[in-house]
Motif scaffolding. Structure first.
Motif, PDB file in Angstrom:
ATOM      1  N   ASP A  11       0.731  -1.116   0.097  1.00 16.76           N
ATOM      2  CA  ASP A  11      -0.113   0.260  -0.204  1.00 16.76           C
ATOM      3  C   ASP A  11       0.832   1.208   0.018  1.00 16.76           C
ATOM      4  N   ALA A  47      -2.251   1.733  12.337  1.00 16.65           N
ATOM      5  CA  ALA A  47      -1.675   1.341  13.748  1.00 16.65           C
ATOM      6  C   ALA A  47      -1.403   3.044  14.366  1.00 16.65           C
ATOM      7  N   TYR A 119      -3.157  -6.853  12.396  1.00 18.28           N
ATOM      8  CA  TYR A 119      -3.464  -5.377  12.468  1.00 18.28           C
ATOM      9  C   TYR A 119      -5.111  -5.452  11.989  1.00 18.28           C
ATOM     10  N   HIS A 214       7.179   1.721  14.921  1.00 18.92           N
ATOM     11  CA  HIS A 214       6.134   1.339  13.729  1.00 18.92           C
ATOM     12  C   HIS A 214       6.920   1.159  12.590  1.00 18.92           C
ATOM     13  N   GLY A 215       6.795   0.248  11.697  1.00 20.74           N
ATOM     14  CA  GLY A 215       7.151   0.233  10.300  1.00 20.74           C
ATOM     15  C   GLY A 215       8.688  -0.333   9.999  1.00 20.74           C
TER      16      GLY A 215
END
Ligand code: PXL
Length: 276
Positions: A11, A47, A119, A214-215
Motif C-alpha cells: 500500500d 496503527a 492489524y 512502527h514500520g
C-alpha cells in the motif's frame, strides 16, 4: 543480472513511514530499479491513527498486469508487503506466474500482524489466503506473530529454540522454501534474525534496543530485498538489514515525539555503504 528490476506490491500510506514510502526509497538506494504496484491508498497507516481513508486498488490489478504483459515487461524479483484485500492475494499469485522473468525471485513479507495481534482490517480468511501465497514464495519474511498466525501456533513472548524450530518446520510444510524470521530473541537484551535456508538454520544476533518503532518490519524487508538483489547471500542481506534497522531506531530515539514510524532517511547512507 546486469541491472535488476524489481516489482514491489504494497500500500501507499501517504503519511506513516511504512510500506511503499519505505520500500521505494530503500530499494532504490540499494541501486535496484524499483517498480511499484500500490495495493491500496490510505491517508495514514492503521496503527495509531484513527479515521484514516482507505482506497482498495484490487480492481485495478488485472488491467495493470495485462498492460505489462502486452509491453513484455518482466521483473527479476517480485516483493509483496501489506496487501489491501484477500482477493488481492490471488492477483498477486497471478503476477508471480505471469510477469516474472524465468529466474524471478518471489519474496513475501506477510505484513498482517505484530505483538500477538492481527492489524486492524485483517481476518482469518486473509490469514488462510496468505498461507497459500507464502507457499509460492522463495523467501518469506515474517515476524513471530505473523509466523504464529501462518502456522496456527500459540504466540509466546518467551520461548526457546525448540519452539522456533517447530514453527520453521510448519512453515516448511506450507511450502516456504527459505524463511527470514525477524525479531527472534533468546536472551534478555538481545534479539536477532533467523535465516532458514533450505532447512539450514543460522542466526544473526544483536543488541535489543529499548524503543520500538512502527514500520521497522517494512524497512527490514526492503533492505533485505535490496541487499539480496545486489548479490549478497541471504545471511549477509539479513545481517545488513538488521544493522540498518538498528541505525534507524537509534536515529528515531533521538526525538521523543516521533511515534508513527522510524526515521530511516538520515541513515540511508549507511545502508549504501554496507553494500559497497
Ligand atoms: O507496516 C505495516 C503496515 C503497512 N501498511 C499499513 C499498515 C501497516 C501496519 O499497521 O497499517 C496500511
Amino acid at each position: 543480472m546486469t541491472y535488476p528490476k524489481i516489482l514491489t506490491v504494497q500500500d501507499i500510506s501517504c503519511v506513516g513511514q511504512c510500506s511503499l514510502t519505505v520500500a521505494l526509497p530503500v530499494i532504490s538506494a540499494c541501486g535496484v530499479e524499483t517498480c511499484v504496484l500500490p495495493s491500496a491508498v490510505l491517508s495514514t497507516h492503521t496503527a495509531g491513527f484513527s479515521g484514516y481513508t482507505f482506497r482498495d486498488l484490487t480492481e485495478d490489478m488485472p488491467a495493470i498486469k495485462e498492460h505489462w504483459k502486452k509491453e513484455q515487461i518482466a521483473f527479476n524479483a517480485i516483493y509483496t508487503g501489506y496487501l489491501g484485500s484477500t482477493r488481492q492475494i490471488d492477483y498477486v499469485a497471478d503476477l508471480f506466474a505471469e510477469v516474472g522473468t524465468d529466474t524471478c525471485l518471489k519474496i513475501v513479507d506477510p505484513a498482517m500482524a505484530d505483538n500477538g495481534k492481527l492489524y486492524v482490517g485483517f481476518d482469518a480468511a486473509f490469514v488462510e489466503a496468505m498461507k497459500g501465497l507464502c507457499g509460492k514464495a522463495d523467501y518469506v519474511i515474517p515476524n513471530l506473530t505473523e509466523a504464529c498466525f501462518l502456522t496456527d501456533t500459540q504466540h509466546k513472548t518467551e520461548y526457546d529454540r525448540a519452539y522456533i524450530d517447530q514453527i520453521l518446520e510448519k512453515l516448511t510444510a506450507l511450502g516456504c522454501k527459505n524463511v527470514i524470521f525477524t525479531g527472534i530473541s533468546y536472551a534478555p537484551g538481545r534479539t536477532g534474525v533467523v535465516v532458514f535456508e533450505q532447512g539450514v538454520y543460522s542466526y544473526y544476533e544483536h543488541e535489543k534496543l529499548d524503543n520500538s518503532c512502527h514500520g521497522t518490519g517494512d524497512i527490514y524487508a526492503s533492505a533485505f530485498v535490496g541487499a539480496l538483489m545486489r548479490g549478497k547471500t541471504a545471511y549477509d542481506a539479513a545481517r545488513i538489514a538488521a544493522e540498518f534497522v538498528l541505525a534507524c531506531m537509534r536515529e528515531t530515539a533521538r526525538e521523543e515525539n516521533h511515534w508513527y514510524g522510524a526515521k530511516f532517511e538520515p541513515v540511508l547512507g549507511k545502508l549504501i555503504q554496507a553494500l559497497e
